[in-house]
Design an enzyme around this catalytic site. Structure first.
Site, PDB file in Angstrom:
ATOM      1  N   TRP A 164       2.200 134.492 -34.183  1.00 20.76           N
ATOM      2  CA  TRP A 164       2.639 134.314 -32.805  1.00 20.76           C
ATOM      3  C   TRP A 164       1.717 133.350 -32.045  1.00 20.76           C
ATOM      4  O   TRP A 164       1.333 133.596 -30.916  1.00 20.76           O
ATOM      5  CB  TRP A 164       2.725 135.655 -32.062  1.00 20.76           C
ATOM      6  N   ILE A 165       1.394 132.235 -32.699  1.00 16.62           N
ATOM      7  CA  ILE A 165       0.430 131.296 -32.141  1.00 16.62           C
ATOM      8  C   ILE A 165       1.164 130.150 -31.458  1.00 16.62           C
ATOM      9  O   ILE A 165       1.788 129.303 -32.126  1.00 16.62           O
ATOM     10  CB  ILE A 165      -0.516 130.762 -33.231  1.00 16.62           C
ATOM     11  N   GLU A 167      -0.628 138.017 -24.269  1.00 15.07           N
ATOM     12  CA  GLU A 167      -1.885 137.991 -23.511  1.00 15.07           C
ATOM     13  C   GLU A 167      -2.248 139.395 -23.007  1.00 15.07           C
ATOM     14  O   GLU A 167      -2.751 139.578 -21.905  1.00 15.07           O
ATOM     15  CB  GLU A 167      -1.813 137.016 -22.328  1.00 15.07           C
ATOM     16  N   PHE A 217      -7.926 154.088 -24.651  1.00 13.50           N
ATOM     17  CA  PHE A 217      -7.303 153.190 -25.615  1.00 13.50           C
ATOM     18  C   PHE A 217      -7.118 153.833 -26.971  1.00 13.50           C
ATOM     19  O   PHE A 217      -6.302 153.389 -27.770  1.00 13.50           O
ATOM     20  CB  PHE A 217      -8.160 151.923 -25.775  1.00 13.50           C
TER      21      PHE A 217
END
Length: 389
Positions: free
Chosen positions: A167-168, A368, A388
């Site tokens: 996913w770059i 992001e 988390f």
């Protein structure tokens, strides 16, 4: 019928901006509407982003515009944010191109690279002659980059990299990739020129979102790099995360550009579309929708501006940027969906920008840093407790 007031007319938000900031905004807006908007729906439909777009944006000084020196414009955080807003008002793919180039790839080199690396890469990247990408996300590690599997080992004075990035953005057109890998000393960043043996890319196709953007897989197969390919200033997650904060800041503004485009399209359509003998803008339910959309759009713009002022003063925190991305992308997506409803069946066509923005924002919602991760970042800031794991 009373003439509708402009977007700035209700609260006069332009009064909060300086002449220089307004000039930057208006210049990018003019560029977007004249050079990019007439073509972007075709690019989206065809799933392409022509290389000359990068030449155009680089020629306007938009790559790394918030950085100082090395051919970069050295503009303020607010000016950069306004540029992101205007670019994403055209399409999220355009803001992504500028964001990945400047806030990720160029910022990594500017912040963590050697003087030689800066001199080699930043000037041509600022001009758009060389495109960069940022290789952090992997097929199995997105929200948990601390456990990424791409690794680099020393072989004499060289480094040998193996792994896959996914996913770059810009990967397929990048002349240099900033790749983050595990080493015996922790996570390090490496500059990988496209022609490096063992380095290859594969574009991701069949996307229904961010179609006017190049998204790729990076493959590193015994990719050998010299010792000076490493970003000496960065060790651990501090390196990549500091760059991500820069990119997320641009998204805070950019999402409001997409939201504004959807709001304007819905408002204009509601004023021209007649049902039951009158414009649908005259019905109470439609006016409620428009008022709610405009309310969130205005609040999001004020939030972005406050973060920009804090950033220009050197006082913005990662948690504050997370708050901005969490709110503004969520509300932009809600605005796009509401606008789609106002346009009815016309809202699903590329004759109007709404569905294109809605599809794009589905990606912005999770890249992001996902909506969930930013929620937990804000939650930790409020309680002091990490949730988390």
């Amino acid at each position: 019928m009373e003439t509708p007031r402009s977007l700035t007319g209700v609260l006069d938000l332009d009064l909060l901006l300086t002449k220089d900031e307004l000039a930057v905004r208006d210049t990018v807006r003019k560029l977007g509407r004249e050079k990019l908007l007439p073509e972007v729906s075709t690019w989206f439909e065809q799933g392409v982003l022509p290389r000359e777009v990068a030449d155009l944006l680089g020629g306007m000084g938009l790559f790394g515009m918030h950085l100082n020196g090395y051919g970069c414009a050295g503009m303020s955080a607010v000016e950069y944010g306004l540029a992101c807003l205007e670019l994403e008002a055209i399409d999220s793919g355009l803001r992504s191109l500028v964001s990945v180039q400047g806030s990720l790839a160029m910022t990594a080199i500017h912040k963590w690279g050697s003087e030689e690396q800066k001199q080699q890469w930043l000037p041509p990247m600022a001009r758009g002659e060389v495109i960069g990408c940022f290789g952090l996300t992997e097929p199995d590690h997105g929200s948990d980059p601390a456990n990424l599997r791409t690794h680099a080992r020393r072989d004499g004075t060289d480094w040998v990299l193996n792994g896959t990035k996914m996913w770059i953005t810009n990967g397929g057109i990048a002349g240099v990739a900033v790749v983050w890998a595990q080493t015996e000393d922790g996570i390090r960043g490496f500059l990988v020129p496209r022609e490096t043996p063992g380095f290859s890319t594969q574009d991701i196709t069949r996307k229904v979102s961010l179609r006017a953007s190049v998204t790729s897989e990076l493959i590193l197969d015994d990719c050998r790099l010299p010792a000076d390919a490493v970003l000496e200033g960065a060790t651990g997650l501090r390196g990549p995360l500091s760059c991500l904060d820069e990119a997320r800041y641009g998204i805070v503004w950019g999402a409001m550009g997409a939201a504004r485009a959807c709001f304007e399209s819905a408002r204009d359509y509601a004023l021209s579309r007649e049902q039951f003998g009158r414009p649908i803008a005259g019905f109470q339910l439609t006016q409620k929708k428009l008022a709610d959309m405009y309310l969130e759009l205005t609040k999001g713009n004020l939030l972005a501006l406050q973060l920009g002022r804090l950033k220009d003063e050197g006082r913005v925190s990662a948690q504050q940027v997370s708050l901005g991305k969490l709110n503004n992308v969520r509300e932009a997506l809600a605005i796009a969906r509401e606008a789609r409803g106002i346009l009815g069946a016309n809202g699903i066509t590329l004759e109007y920008p709404v569905m294109r923005h809605a599809n794009n924002l589905e990606s912005v919602y999770t890249y992001e840093g996902t909506n969930e991760i930013h929620t937990l970042v804000v939650g930790q800031a409020l309680t002091g407790l990490a949730a988390f794991n």
